[in-house]
Scaffold this motif. Structure first.
Motif, mmCIF file in Angstrom:
data_model
loop_
_atom_site.group_PDB
_atom_site.id
_atom_site.type_symbol
_atom_site.label_atom_id
_atom_site.label_comp_id
_atom_site.label_asym_id
_atom_site.label_seq_id
_atom_site.Cartn_x
_atom_site.Cartn_y
_atom_site.Cartn_z
ATOM 1 N N GLU A 84 0.832 -1.200 0.000
ATOM 2 C CA GLU A 84 0.000 0.000 0.000
ATOM 3 C C GLU A 84 0.870 1.255 0.000
ATOM 4 O OE1 GLU A 84 -4.016 1.588 2.153
ATOM 5 O OE2 GLU A 84 -2.458 0.752 3.454
ATOM 6 N N ASP A 85 1.975 1.211 0.749
ATOM 7 C CA ASP A 85 2.889 2.342 0.821
ATOM 8 C C ASP A 85 4.153 1.992 0.040
ATOM 9 O OD1 ASP A 85 4.504 4.466 1.403
ATOM 10 O OD2 ASP A 85 4.571 4.136 3.579
ATOM 11 N N LEU A 86 4.189 2.399 -1.238
ATOM 12 C CA LEU A 86 5.342 2.072 -2.076
ATOM 13 C C LEU A 86 6.543 2.953 -1.778
ATOM 14 C CD1 LEU A 86 3.511 1.462 -5.458
ATOM 15 C CD2 LEU A 86 4.701 -0.247 -4.085
ATOM 16 N N GLY A 87 6.351 3.958 -0.953
ATOM 17 C CA GLY A 87 7.464 4.821 -0.581
ATOM 18 C C GLY A 87 8.254 4.292 0.597
ATOM 19 N N ALA A 88 7.729 3.289 1.292
ATOM 20 C CA ALA A 88 8.424 2.733 2.446
ATOM 21 C C ALA A 88 9.572 1.852 1.976
ATOM 22 C CB ALA A 88 7.459 1.938 3.316
ATOM 23 N N SER A 89 10.753 2.065 2.541
ATOM 24 C CA SER A 89 11.918 1.310 2.099
ATOM 25 C C SER A 89 12.508 0.446 3.204
ATOM 26 C CB SER A 89 13.005 2.269 1.588
ATOM 27 O OG SER A 89 13.380 3.187 2.606
ATOM 28 N N ASP A 90 11.783 0.277 4.308
ATOM 29 C CA ASP A 90 12.288 -0.575 5.384
ATOM 30 C C ASP A 90 11.134 -1.373 5.975
ATOM 31 O OD1 ASP A 90 11.468 0.864 8.210
ATOM 32 O OD2 ASP A 90 11.782 2.327 6.615
ATOM 33 N N MET A 91 11.423 -2.571 6.418
ATOM 34 C CA MET A 91 10.390 -3.463 6.942
ATOM 35 C C MET A 91 9.801 -3.004 8.271
ATOM 36 S SD MET A 91 9.137 -5.803 5.088
ATOM 37 C CE MET A 91 8.278 -6.679 6.398
ATOM 38 N N PRO A 92 10.564 -2.403 9.205
ATOM 39 C CA PRO A 92 9.917 -1.934 10.428
ATOM 40 C C PRO A 92 8.733 -0.998 10.166
ATOM 41 C CG PRO A 92 12.283 -1.947 10.737
ATOM 42 C CD PRO A 92 12.035 -2.265 9.283
ATOM 43 N N THR A 93 8.880 -0.120 9.174
ATOM 44 C CA THR A 93 7.770 0.772 8.824
ATOM 45 C C THR A 93 6.579 -0.021 8.305
ATOM 46 O OG1 THR A 93 9.239 2.623 8.315
ATOM 47 C CG2 THR A 93 7.055 2.664 7.316
ATOM 48 N N LEU A 94 6.834 -0.984 7.430
ATOM 49 C CA LEU A 94 5.761 -1.784 6.859
ATOM 50 C C LEU A 94 5.094 -2.666 7.926
ATOM 51 C CD1 LEU A 94 7.525 -2.785 3.539
ATOM 52 C CD2 LEU A 94 5.633 -1.178 3.792
#
Length: 344
Positions: A84-94
């Motif tokens: 859903e958030d393609l701008g996230a580049s790290d797994m903790p955020t996801l």
């Protein structure tokens, strides 16, 4: 989100005006890996990687989410696919975003989807107890990521090179060549993207949406896309050179000496374009590249669609030569071509 083959077309318009971005997105790679591990779709994940992830999964949680991940359906909510958030580049955020999901709203999205997913039985655990399903799903994602994270870090250099390739294509006018080189179910032809699945909510034109390319470091045939969002159209595809970290052999131009043409077109199509000044036949190209004739034909067809190659009949033979555009691209991005073929 689709991970996979009915058909749908999205018109891009003038390809040189397309807003292309690239996302170093661990969630998309991890979801591709999970679909393969649970048997939902084959993404060409190396067996050792698949086994490593399977061993790490908590059995009870894996059993609960298995019907959804093992489903052959190409549809799944973007929130569960971690894209859903393609701008996230790290797994903790996801993982934090996954923890913030409202289980009941997620269940409503599944129940209200029209047309209905091909197998509602696959979603029965979610519909019956949304909170329990989502809790198990989070634990499966967390365990899978913990086992896969070292491989993701090893893949960073490959993804970095792919970011460079996409950026180079965007600034040199080689975007159409790059799009034809994507090794996935999505095909670029005549200014449009041909998607393998029908997309009930999809938009027929790219419009002002950015096109986001998502290299997947999960498997050799990884392929996913999302065309049903009004904010973005995204394509996930196997990152070139995966064999370098999975134990396979390098292509002869996949090393540090790869030039700009290889970065834009990929090594096979770049090698074809380098040799076109000699007017080879497809058979000669196949012999030179050590590939089958059908493989050489496949790559030549995509170079032709990108306006880089022309066919010319000479007696009983059909010889290939570069267009003006192909010659210009080769001169711009590659070292001097090898000696010409003897086409007499």
């Amino acid at each position: 989100m689709s991970d996979g083959h009915d058909g749908y077309t999205v018109r891009l318009g003038a390809v040189d005006r397309v807003n292309v971005r690239v996302s170093r997105h661990p969630g998309a790679t991890l979801f591709s890996l999970l679909k393969d591990a649970f048997g939902g779709r084959t993404h060409g994940v190396p067996a050792a990687w698949r086994d490593t992830v399977r061993r790490a999964l908590p059995p009870r949680d894996a059993a609960l989410v298995a019907p959804a991940l093992a489903s052959r359906s190409c549809w799944i909510p973007d929130r569960l696919a971690l894209v859903e958030d393609l701008g996230a580049s790290d797994m903790p955020t996801l993982e934090a975003q996954l923890a913030d999901l409202d289980p009941d709203l997620l269940a409503s999205e599944v129940a209200d989807f029209r047309p209905a997913p091909p197998s509602l039985a696959a979603w029965r655990p979610l519909l019956d107890d949304p909170a329990a399903f989502l809790a198990s799903y989070r634990r499966v994602v967390g365990a899978a990521w913990e086992s896969f994270a070292p491989l993701w870090r090893r893949a960073d250099v490959l993804i970095g090179r792919e970011v460079e390739r996409i950026g180079l294509a965007a600034v040199t006018g080689g975007l159409d060549g790059l799009l034809t080189s994507l090794d996935c179910g999505v095909r670029y032809e005549d200014g449009a993207l041909r998607l393998p699945h029908a997309c009930p909510r999809g938009l027929a034109d790219l419009g002002r949406r950015p096109l986001v390319l998502v290299p997947l470091a999960s498997g050799y045939t990884a392929s996913m896309y999302g065309a049903d969002r009004d904010d973005v159209l995204w394509i996930g595809y196997a990152v070139p050179g995966l064999g370098r970290i999975a134990g396979g052999r390098r292509g002869k131009r996949e090393g540090a000496d790869a030039d700009g043409l290889s970065l834009v077109l990929g090594p096979v199509r770049a090698e074809i374009l380098r040799n076109l000044p000699g007017r080879p036949t497809v058979t000669e190209l196949a012999h030179h590249l050590h590939v089958g004739i059908s493989t050489a034909t496949y790559h030549c067809r995509h170079l032709e669609a990108a306006g880089l190659l022309l066919r010319e009949r000479r007696g009983k033979q059909v010889r290939l030569h570069p267009t003006e555009r192909g010659t210009a691209l080769g001169q711009l991005l590659t070292a001097p071509p090898p000696p010409p073929w003897d086409a007499r």
